[in-house]
Scaffold this motif. Structure first.
Motif, PDB file in Angstrom:
ATOM      1  N   THR A 289       0.866  -1.180   0.000  1.00 15.45           N
ATOM      2  CA  THR A 289       0.000   0.000   0.000  1.00 15.45           C
ATOM      3  C   THR A 289       0.906   1.233   0.000  1.00 15.45           C
ATOM      4  O   THR A 289       2.118   1.108   0.002  1.00 15.45           O
ATOM      5  CB  THR A 289      -0.960  -0.012   1.217  1.00 15.45           C
ATOM      6  OG1 THR A 289      -1.827   1.115   1.140  1.00 15.45           O
ATOM      7  CG2 THR A 289      -0.198   0.031   2.534  1.00 15.45           C
ATOM      8  N   PHE A 290       0.293   2.416  -0.003  1.00 23.63           N
ATOM      9  CA  PHE A 290       1.110   3.638  -0.087  1.00 23.63           C
ATOM     10  C   PHE A 290       0.296   4.848   0.349  1.00 23.63           C
ATOM     11  O   PHE A 290      -0.919   4.909   0.080  1.00 23.63           O
ATOM     12  CB  PHE A 290       1.588   3.832  -1.539  1.00 23.63           C
ATOM     13  CG  PHE A 290       2.338   5.123  -1.791  1.00 23.63           C
ATOM     14  CD1 PHE A 290       3.436   5.469  -1.016  1.00 23.63           C
ATOM     15  CD2 PHE A 290       1.951   5.990  -2.806  1.00 23.63           C
ATOM     16  CE1 PHE A 290       4.135   6.653  -1.243  1.00 23.63           C
ATOM     17  CE2 PHE A 290       2.641   7.168  -3.052  1.00 23.63           C
ATOM     18  CZ  PHE A 290       3.738   7.502  -2.263  1.00 23.63           C
ATOM     19  N   LEU A 291       0.933   5.741   1.053  1.00 24.31           N
ATOM     20  CA  LEU A 291       0.443   7.094   1.314  1.00 24.31           C
ATOM     21  C   LEU A 291      -0.632   7.222   2.403  1.00 24.31           C
ATOM     22  O   LEU A 291      -0.836   8.303   2.919  1.00 24.31           O
ATOM     23  CB  LEU A 291      -0.074   7.751   0.021  1.00 24.31           C
ATOM     24  CG  LEU A 291       0.225   9.235  -0.181  1.00 24.31           C
ATOM     25  CD1 LEU A 291       1.704   9.537   0.028  1.00 24.31           C
ATOM     26  CD2 LEU A 291      -0.191   9.700  -1.565  1.00 24.31           C
ATOM     27  N   VAL A 292      -1.320   6.118   2.716  1.00 18.95           N
ATOM     28  CA  VAL A 292      -2.347   6.261   3.752  1.00 18.95           C
ATOM     29  C   VAL A 292      -1.647   6.085   5.096  1.00 18.95           C
ATOM     30  O   VAL A 292      -1.026   5.065   5.332  1.00 18.95           O
ATOM     31  CB  VAL A 292      -3.407   5.143   3.634  1.00 18.95           C
ATOM     32  CG1 VAL A 292      -4.722   5.594   4.204  1.00 18.95           C
ATOM     33  CG2 VAL A 292      -3.533   4.656   2.219  1.00 18.95           C
ATOM     34  N   ARG A 293      -1.746   7.082   5.949  1.00 24.13           N
ATOM     35  CA  ARG A 293      -1.161   6.967   7.293  1.00 24.13           C
ATOM     36  C   ARG A 293      -2.236   7.305   8.300  1.00 24.13           C
ATOM     37  O   ARG A 293      -2.914   8.313   8.170  1.00 24.13           O
ATOM     38  CB  ARG A 293       0.024   7.928   7.448  1.00 24.13           C
ATOM     39  CG  ARG A 293       0.654   7.903   8.835  1.00 24.13           C
ATOM     40  CD  ARG A 293       1.803   8.911   8.951  1.00 24.13           C
ATOM     41  NE  ARG A 293       1.386  10.271   8.660  1.00 24.13           N
ATOM     42  CZ  ARG A 293       0.892  11.117   9.561  1.00 24.13           C
ATOM     43  NH1 ARG A 293       0.765  10.759  10.806  1.00 24.13           N
ATOM     44  NH2 ARG A 293       0.529  12.337   9.203  1.00 24.13           N
ATOM     45  N   ASP A 294      -2.383   6.445   9.295  1.00 25.34           N
ATOM     46  CA  ASP A 294      -3.299   6.768  10.376  1.00 25.34           C
ATOM     47  C   ASP A 294      -2.775   8.043  11.052  1.00 25.34           C
ATOM     48  O   ASP A 294      -1.580   8.175  11.302  1.00 25.34           O
ATOM     49  CB  ASP A 294      -3.344   5.607  11.370  1.00 25.34           C
ATOM     50  CG  ASP A 294      -4.325   5.897  12.478  1.00 25.34           C
ATOM     51  OD1 ASP A 294      -5.510   5.593  12.295  1.00 25.34           O
ATOM     52  OD2 ASP A 294      -3.916   6.470  13.508  1.00 25.34           O
ATOM     53  N   LEU A 295      -3.681   8.971  11.349  1.00 28.11           N
ATOM     54  CA  LEU A 295      -3.234  10.275  11.839  1.00 28.11           C
ATOM     55  C   LEU A 295      -2.576  10.203  13.210  1.00 28.11           C
ATOM     56  O   LEU A 295      -1.904  11.146  13.624  1.00 28.11           O
ATOM     57  CB  LEU A 295      -4.405  11.261  11.866  1.00 28.11           C
ATOM     58  CG  LEU A 295      -4.947  11.647  10.487  1.00 28.11           C
ATOM     59  CD1 LEU A 295      -6.159  12.546  10.611  1.00 28.11           C
ATOM     60  CD2 LEU A 295      -3.870  12.326   9.644  1.00 28.11           C
ATOM     61  N   THR A 296      -2.755   9.091  13.916  1.00 33.84           N
ATOM     62  CA  THR A 296      -2.106   8.987  15.229  1.00 33.84           C
ATOM     63  C   THR A 296      -0.704   8.378  15.130  1.00 33.84           C
ATOM     64  O   THR A 296      -0.001   8.283  16.127  1.00 33.84           O
ATOM     65  CB  THR A 296      -2.954   8.137  16.203  1.00 33.84           C
ATOM     66  OG1 THR A 296      -3.097   6.829  15.661  1.00 33.84           O
ATOM     67  CG2 THR A 296      -4.327   8.745  16.422  1.00 33.84           C
ATOM     68  N   ALA A 297      -0.298   7.944  13.926  1.00 35.63           N
ATOM     69  CA  ALA A 297       1.032   7.334  13.757  1.00 35.63           C
ATOM     70  C   ALA A 297       2.083   8.424  13.550  1.00 35.63           C
ATOM     71  O   ALA A 297       1.782   9.499  13.041  1.00 35.63           O
ATOM     72  CB  ALA A 297       1.015   6.390  12.559  1.00 35.63           C
TER      73      ALA A 297
END
Ligand code: ADP
Length: 488
Positions: free
Chosen positions: A444-452
């Motif tokens: 996957t790519f570019l999706v990051r959980d905002l709490t990470a």
């Protein structure tokens, strides 16, 4: 730069945008102004105030004066305003997307459907995180102890020209949530959408001075800003060269700073991967004309799948539509500025002259469009492999085994991100751990959980953004210790 007529408002894509600074809840002009062009057709769309020492001083003082009141609101009080701001961002998606698209040529559909909402989500996320950001209490050695989190004070936020609205919110949201007033200095090639953010903070009811926008040229107003003695934090995204200047200014005043400084990410494809997905994602690295710091620009593919991968990759790149970012079918937009086009083309021409194999692309098209370009470098030391181009230019190299893949992945000075395609969990874990980067995506790519957390190692950066990591940065932690039995 001109010292001409004072035009405090520009009409951009049919929307009015303030082109002055926003300081202490008011528009503040400067005698000097600079032209902003749209990459769509190269025309001048705004003349924006070019600040200097005077405006930087005004902005930091405004933030300093607002600091006590903003801290005094408490996390819950600030969260209410941040939620209101997030709602206003969502309600203004069309306007924000249109201005951002004109300003930097990011794809309009992507802005409308995804990017601007993600900016709103950043404010909601930080409003909630800051409320839940607990102070720790414990008992030890006859004393009661508490870790108190104190807002650090005025923060300077300096952002680059790619994705200016969304990227600024990664910094502005945690700073405001933690209780720090902000002076935002957007990049001079795409400074307009941040003015709209200022307008929305006013509509949301933010007290004057809590959020300020300082416009102008980095070496002038940016340098004046980061050298200001009343600043308590500096957060920067841009090039390693500029970070070194900012680091020196931060050191002089002993102010902590974070820097997210670009990358040269590997996209590693193993022979056990879903090849169609891997090739499609590799071709997707040309999205936004490759002007993405997180992009996987070095394609590292297992030797045994070289041909089937390349076949799929070329087919996927052939499906790209280069053109006007306002058109829904466009997938690759023009580069930000003629100077940047020259820079990107300079890398390409030097690579050709040095003997790297041009596999596809390598040509300027009309306006600021540039063909998706792929090189097979003559060696891993080639400039085109080692330096960040920040354009639609990828390199292709093969490896024999996991060990060689990791060695190549870790062979640049950068370390921002990595992408791995594999069907094996064991390999995902091993390679994910071995790749030197702030974030590694697998399949996957570019999706990051905002709490990470988010950030880089090596010359890709100092410090971390995201989640509580950013709240820690904008807070001064204090220990309070009270002797048992001494208070009632
Ligand atoms: P990019 O390669 O993305 O243009 P830069 O590092 O040149 O990266 O610019 C990123 C941001 O830093 C921009 O907002 C720019 O105006 C600002 N900037 C440039 N030079 C300085 C400086 N000496 N001090 C502070 N900010 C600067």
């Amino acid at each position: 730069m001109s010292g001409g007529a004072h035009t405090a408002v520009a009409t951009v894509a049919g929307h009015e945008v303030c082109t002055d600074h926003w300081i202490g809840g008011e528009r503040v002009p400067s005698p000097e102004r600079f032209d902003v062009i749209t990459p769509i057709d190269g025309s001048v769309i705004a003349e924006v105030a070019a600040g200097g020492e005077r405006e930087a001083d005004l902005a930091v003082r405004a933030a300093h004066e607002a600091a006590a009141g903003w801290a005094g609101l408490g996390a819950a009080g600030r969260a209410a305003l941040l939620h209101r701001l997030a709602d206003l961002i969502d309600a203004n998606v069309e306007r924000l997307a249109a201005v951002e698209c004109a300003d930097m040529a990011m794809l309009l559909e992507s802005l409308r459907l995804r990017v601007i909402h993600r900016a709103a989500a950043n404010f909601r996320n930080y409003a909630d995180l800051a409320v839940a950001y607990e102070e720790r209490d414990w008992h030890s050695k006859g004393t009661w102890n508490r870790v108190q989190r104190m807002p650090a004070g005025p923060a300077a936020v300096i952002t680059p020209w790619n994705a200016p609205f969304m990227l600024s919110t990664w910094k502005v949201a945690p700073a405001l949530a933690a209780g720090c007033p902000v002076v935002l200095k957007p990049a001079e090639w795409s400074p307009l959408s941040c003015s709209l953010l200022a307008e929305l903070t006013r509509a949301a009811g933010f007290p004057p001075g809590v959020f300020n926008v300082l416009q102008g040229v980095g070496e002038q107003v940016g340098a004046a800003l980061v050298g200001h003695p009343l600043l308590r934090r500096i957060s920067f995204t841009g090039s390693p060269e500029t970070a070194r200047h900012i680091g020196v200014a931060a050191a002089r005043n002993l102010v902590p700073f974070t820097g997210e400084l670009g990358g040269k990410g590997p996209l590693i494809v193993f022979d056990d991967a879903d090849l169609d997905a891997a090739a499609a994602k590799a071709a997707g690295q040309y999205d936004d004309a490759g002007q993405v710091c997180l992009a996987g620009t070095r394609l590292l593919v297992q030797e045994s799948i070289r041909e089937p991968f390349l076949e799929r990759f070329h087919a996927a790149v052939d499906r790209h539509v280069l053109g006007d970012p306002r058109e829904p079918e466009t997938t690759v937009s023009p580069l930000i500025h003629p100077d940047h086009l020259e820079r990107v083309d300079g890398f390409v021409q030097r690579a050709i002259a040095a003997g790297d194999t041009l596999v596809r692309g390598g040509r300027r098209l009309e306006g600021l469009l540039y063909e998706p370009t792929l090189f097979e470098p003559r060696s891993n030391d080639a400039e085109i492999v080692q330096r960040e181009v920040f354009g639609p230019v990828l390199t292709f190299q093969t490896f024999a085994d996991e060990e060689e893949a990791v060695a190549l992945a870790n062979s640049t000075q950068y370390g921002l991100s990595g992408i791995v395609y594999t069907g094996s969990m064991g390999r995902a874990d091993r390679v994910g751990r071995a790749v030197r980067a702030g974030i590694v995506w697998v399949n996957t790519f570019l999706v990051r959980d905002l709490t990470a957390p988010f950030g880089g190692v090596g010359i890709s950066g100092i410090g971390r953004e995201g989640g509580n990591y950013a709240l820690d940065f904008y807070s001064d932690l204090k220990t309070l210790q009270v002797l048992d039995g001494s208070v009632r």
